[in-house]
Design an enzyme around this catalytic site. Structure first.
Site, PDB file in Angstrom:
ATOM      1  N   HIS A   1       0.977  -1.250  -0.053  1.00 22.31           N
ATOM      2  CA  HIS A   1       0.022  -0.082  -0.015  1.00 22.31           C
ATOM      3  C   HIS A   1       0.869   1.341   0.026  1.00 22.31           C
ATOM      4  O   HIS A   1       0.749   2.288  -0.624  1.00 22.31           O
ATOM      5  CB  HIS A   1      -0.964   0.187   1.149  1.00 22.31           C
ATOM      6  CG  HIS A   1      -2.180  -0.994   1.006  1.00 22.31           C
ATOM      7  ND1 HIS A   1      -1.874  -2.303   1.126  1.00 22.31           N
ATOM      8  CD2 HIS A   1      -3.403  -0.685   0.938  1.00 22.31           C
ATOM      9  CE1 HIS A   1      -3.301  -2.822   0.735  1.00 22.31           C
ATOM     10  NE2 HIS A   1      -4.093  -1.949   0.914  1.00 22.31           N
TER      11      HIS A   1
ATOM     12  N   HIS B   1       1.544  -3.807   9.275  1.00 22.50           N
ATOM     13  CA  HIS B   1       3.013  -3.695   8.838  1.00 22.50           C
ATOM     14  C   HIS B   1       3.730  -3.055  10.242  1.00 22.50           C
ATOM     15  O   HIS B   1       2.952  -2.728  11.067  1.00 22.50           O
ATOM     16  CB  HIS B   1       3.141  -2.772   7.761  1.00 22.50           C
ATOM     17  CG  HIS B   1       2.696  -3.402   6.538  1.00 22.50           C
ATOM     18  ND1 HIS B   1       3.312  -4.433   5.942  1.00 22.50           N
ATOM     19  CD2 HIS B   1       1.608  -3.173   5.799  1.00 22.50           C
ATOM     20  CE1 HIS B   1       2.921  -4.827   4.660  1.00 22.50           C
ATOM     21  NE2 HIS B   1       1.532  -4.005   4.586  1.00 22.50           N
TER      22      HIS B   1
END
Length: 203
Positions: A122, A164
């Site tokens: 992303h 993440h």
């Protein structure tokens, strides 16, 4: 329990300590997290960074538009997305870094390589698309600042959802900017597109 270090991409102190540093940001990793109430909003941000979205939207525009500049832009965005996915596949396989334990497997689309965390796809797309849009439309001033805000918001959202670690989003953003520079450098113009199409039509 610590997260295994990558098999190829280094073992710096920041990388090793990323799980402990990143856990501070996992504030809406689940509905029961401290800020779990805002998880649905953060997941909307997640959708706008998904690779599938960046493929479907240009295709939709290509179907309905006859504007040459928009056709050129959409074709290059599709090519950029494909390039980004290839780079991500390579880097994720090389690093083989598992996602944080806090991550919930509820992303829009998950393939095998998405089980790995480094780097954030992303963030690569946010960085790459921001760079491309700024360069292609020759944007300045406030627009650049707005693009910077978008990149930061995407990075923070990945941490907040527990998707993440800090190093994943930082490196993902840097990789995205580099990808954007490559795409701009090899930009496919309308004239080139017409030449390629005519070549295929003759064969």
């Amino acid at each position: 329990m610590g997260v295994p270090c990558p098999t190829v991409l280094g073992t710096t102190d920041l990388y090793i300590n990323a799980p402990r540093l990143s856990s501070i940001f996992f504030v809406c990793a689940s509905p029961n997290s401290r800020w779990g109430w805002c998880r649905p909003l953060i997941k909307i941000i997640e959708i706008f960074g998904d690779g599938l979205v960046w493929m479907l939207v240009p295709v939709a525009f290509l179907i309905v538009t006859e504007e040459k500049w928009l056709i050129e832009f959409c074709v290059n965005i599709l090519a950029a997305t494909a390039f980004d996915l290839c780079v991500l596949f390579l880097l994720k396989m090389l690093a083989s870094r598992p996602r944080p334990v806090a991550n919930k497997g509820d992303m829009l689309i998950v393939v095998a390589v998405d089980n790995y965390s480094f780097p954030s796809g992303h963030c690569t797309r946010a960085g790459m698309m921001t760079y491309i849009i700024i360069e292609y439309f020759n944007l300045t001033g406030g627009y650049i600042a707005l693009g910077g805000v978008w990149v930061v918001v995407m990075a923070i959202s990945r941490l907040m959802l527990g998707r993440h670690y800090i190093t994943d989003v930082i490196c993902g953003t840097v990789v995205g900017f580099m990808e954007g520079a490559v795409v701009i450098a090899v930009w496919i113009t309308v004239d080139n597109l017409e030449s390629i199409l005519s070549l295929f039509l003759r064969t």
